[in-house]
Design a protein around this motif. Structure first.
Motif, PDB file in Angstrom:
ATOM      1  N   GLN A  52       0.835  -1.192   0.000  1.00 30.52           N
ATOM      2  CA  GLN A  52       0.000   0.000   0.000  1.00 30.52           C
ATOM      3  C   GLN A  52       0.873   1.246   0.000  1.00 30.52           C
ATOM      4  N   PRO A  53       1.657   1.462  -1.040  1.00 32.20           N
ATOM      5  CA  PRO A  53       2.532   2.632  -1.069  1.00 32.20           C
ATOM      6  C   PRO A  53       1.725   3.917  -1.120  1.00 32.20           C
ATOM      7  N   ASP A  73       4.342   3.295  -8.789  1.00 32.56           N
ATOM      8  CA  ASP A  73       4.054   2.160  -7.905  1.00 32.56           C
ATOM      9  C   ASP A  73       5.105   1.994  -6.804  1.00 32.56           C
ATOM     10  N   GLN A  74       6.080   2.923  -6.767  1.00 34.79           N
ATOM     11  CA  GLN A  74       7.157   2.910  -5.766  1.00 34.79           C
ATOM     12  C   GLN A  74       7.885   1.564  -5.750  1.00 34.79           C
ATOM     13  N   LYS A  75       8.269   1.128  -6.952  1.00 30.59           N
ATOM     14  CA  LYS A  75       9.040  -0.096  -7.093  1.00 30.59           C
ATOM     15  C   LYS A  75      10.354   0.191  -7.803  1.00 30.59           C
ATOM     16  N   LEU A  76      11.335  -0.682  -7.536  1.00 29.32           N
ATOM     17  CA  LEU A  76      12.573  -0.683  -8.293  1.00 29.32           C
ATOM     18  C   LEU A  76      12.491  -1.787  -9.345  1.00 29.32           C
ATOM     19  N   TYR A  77      12.845  -1.439 -10.585  1.00 25.07           N
ATOM     20  CA  TYR A  77      12.876  -2.420 -11.664  1.00 25.07           C
ATOM     21  C   TYR A  77      14.336  -2.647 -12.056  1.00 25.07           C
ATOM     22  N   GLY A  94      19.922 -10.595 -17.430  1.00 26.83           N
ATOM     23  CA  GLY A  94      18.947 -11.174 -18.346  1.00 26.83           C
ATOM     24  C   GLY A  94      17.605 -11.513 -17.732  1.00 26.83           C
ATOM     25  N   TYR A  95      17.424 -11.294 -16.424  1.00 24.07           N
ATOM     26  CA  TYR A  95      16.171 -11.624 -15.750  1.00 24.07           C
ATOM     27  C   TYR A  95      15.404 -10.358 -15.353  1.00 24.07           C
ATOM     28  N   TYR A  96      14.070 -10.481 -15.379  1.00 26.89           N
ATOM     29  CA  TYR A  96      13.217  -9.415 -14.857  1.00 26.89           C
ATOM     30  C   TYR A  96      13.169  -9.534 -13.332  1.00 26.89           C
ATOM     31  N   VAL A  97      13.573  -8.498 -12.633  1.00 24.23           N
ATOM     32  CA  VAL A  97      13.548  -8.500 -11.164  1.00 24.23           C
ATOM     33  C   VAL A  97      12.950  -7.176 -10.701  1.00 24.23           C
ATOM     34  N   SER A  98      12.134  -7.210  -9.654  1.00 26.42           N
ATOM     35  CA  SER A  98      11.564  -5.977  -9.108  1.00 26.42           C
ATOM     36  C   SER A  98      11.596  -6.025  -7.588  1.00 26.42           C
ATOM     37  N   TYR A  99      11.569  -4.840  -6.972  1.00 30.69           N
ATOM     38  CA  TYR A  99      11.595  -4.696  -5.519  1.00 30.69           C
ATOM     39  C   TYR A  99      10.565  -3.653  -5.100  1.00 30.69           C
ATOM     40  N   ASN A 100       9.972  -3.852  -3.940  1.00 34.56           N
ATOM     41  CA  ASN A 100       9.143  -2.823  -3.333  1.00 34.56           C
ATOM     42  C   ASN A 100      10.033  -1.935  -2.461  1.00 34.56           C
ATOM     43  N   VAL A 101       9.735  -0.648  -2.445  1.00 33.26           N
ATOM     44  CA  VAL A 101      10.529   0.318  -1.686  1.00 33.26           C
ATOM     45  C   VAL A 101       9.700   0.814  -0.496  1.00 33.26           C
TER      46      VAL A 101
END
Length: 454
Positions: free
Chosen positions: A189-190, A433-437, A442-449
């Motif tokens: 819930q950013p 969305d306050q995420k890091l992409y 070679g991989y799709y990776v994301s993080y929540n901040v």
């Protein structure tokens, strides 16, 4: 004998409301029927169709459909998480029921601790329900479980029991789950667009989607993510570009997340040789792709396919990030707009933050930092603050430096987060969305901040 002639008026029911005085006699024709009766035909064209209101209604309908989709996606996300915690509560309820059936085996415990944990759980469920502005069977079931367990705790407190070590362990587990849930609640819930905080507090665990759209491990350079300032109707769009070397020659656009995973693009932009890019730190912002061309800024409008180029006079091609070559210009976007990060010969390799004027596509302001670019793995902007990363070990990355453009202050940090693989070539923050992409080998990776809001 006088013949009686009947005159019948044939008028469209939809036009019957028009006053007689507005009728045009030129639109009236008469004829005689087979039985000798008089037939009068009236033609009344309707020129007052409310086209503007129908168009407004269509636009409102589209807006409502989009809002319903957003709320449905929220409901699916929250209910999936609540299902997990509902199962945990059910398991704990079984164990408490076992206590109730064998009271002679246990000693007195500080049951107030369990009451506190249950109250925290109830408050969390309330917060989730209010965030959705609705109720559901999962919420009702959670409340029922919490109330039942509270009643049982009140009954158990009256006993004089022994050996409650097992229950103490379960209480500790529940406490940890509550803490994790509360932290996850802040991640899922950013507070979009709100920069009322003191900076980044924590980065979540990585979410690894899949190998790049080419399904080829050789495409180690590239990037992916979402538009950081989407135009209406493209809020769910994703982009991707993957390459075997540090060059940029095409981009793929996907209408939503599912299409990205299925590798079903709706548009591909092939960059002509005159505009082929270098480095991999590009982003999509305001329906345009910003990327590096030579030691300058290149902009590709996704609608018109128009290219614009601006040289950055003081940028140097001698200072790249530590993970890959040719990353001389790094585009970033946050709540404050568009930025470009680079180093110059004059700054002796230390990073420079430049604010980009989106209308003129020029540099409007600059800040000199104290961090050497060649020591940095990558960098990004969030709420006007530049964050720089570096490797800790093969599996861990660290945000070690921050520079605030509002105050001119710089800080040394130590915010660690796990990497999927050792090297990555693209890391960008998205304020929508306050995420890091991250494009990680070679991989799709994301993080929540998670930000420190005090």
């Amino acid at each position: 004998m006088l013949a009686v002639v009947l005159c019948l008026f044939i008028i469209s029911p939809a036009l019957a409301w028009i006053p007689l005085e507005d009728w045009d006699s030129g639109n009236v024709t008469t004829s005689v029927g087979e039985s000798g009766q008089c037939l009068c035909h009236v033609f009344l064209p309707d020129t007052s169709f409310p086209a503007d209101r129908v168009e407004h209604m269509q636009q409102v309908s589209k807006d409502m459909i989009l809002e319903v989709k957003i709320q449905m996606n929220k409901m699916v996300s929250y209910e999936a998480k609540l299902n997990v915690y509902l199962k945990e509560l059910s398991d704990l309820n079984v164990r408490v029921a076992m206590l109730e059936t064998s009271p002679d085996k246990y000693i007195k415990l500080d049951f107030e601790l369990l009451r506190i944990e249950l109250r925290e759980f109830e408050a969390l469920v309330t917060q989730l329900r209010e965030s959705l502005n609705s109720s559901s069977p999962i919420f009702d079931s959670l409340y029922t479980e919490i109330r039942n367990m509270t009643l049982i705790v009140n009954q158990l407190e009256t006993y004089d029991k022994s050996n409650l070590d097992v229950i103490r362990i379960e209480f500790a587990k529940l406490q940890k789950k509550l803490k994790d849930c509360q932290e996850d609640q802040e991640f899922i819930q950013p507070d979009i667009g709100n920069c009322n905080h003191t900076g980044i507090l924590k980065i979540s665990k990585p979410m690894v989607v899949q190998l790049n759209a080419h399904l080829n491990s050789g495409y180690q350079y590239g990037g992916w993510g979402k538009d950081s300032k989407p135009i209406r109707g493209y809020e769910s769009m994703y982009y991707y570009g993957g390459y075997s070397g540090a060059h940029v020659y095409d981009f793929y656009l996907y209408s939503n997340y599912d299409k990205l995973i299925l590798r079903s693009e709706f548009k591909r932009h092939h960059i002509p040789s005159a505009y082929v890019g270098t480095g991999n730190n590009y982003i999509v912002h305001g329906n345009s792709i910003y990327y590096q061309h030579d030691v300058g800024m290149c902009k590709l409008n996704l609608t018109s396919s128009r290219y614009d180029f601006r040289a950055v006079s003081d940028a140097s091609g001698s200072f790249s990030y530590s993970y890959s070559p040719n990353q001389n210009l790094d585009f970033a976007a946050d709540e404050n707009g568009l930025w470009v990060l680079y180093a110059s010969d004059e700054s002796r390799g230390k990073m420079i933050i430049a604010k980009v004027d989106e209308k003129s596509f020029g540099i409007e302001d600059k800040w000199n930092t104290g961090v050497y670019k060649q020591l940095v793995g990558n960098a990004f902007m969030a709420c006007g603050i530049m964050y720089a990363t570096r490797p800790v070990d093969l599996n861990t990355e660290e945000i070690f430096y921050a520079f605030d453009t509002k105050t001119g202050e710089e800080k040394q940090l130590s915010i660690t987060f796990p990497k999927f693989q050792e090297r990555y070539t693209n890391l960008d923050y998205n304020p929508m969305d306050q995420k890091l992409y991250m494009y990680n080998n070679g991989y799709y990776v994301s993080y929540n901040v998670r930000f420190n809001r005090g």
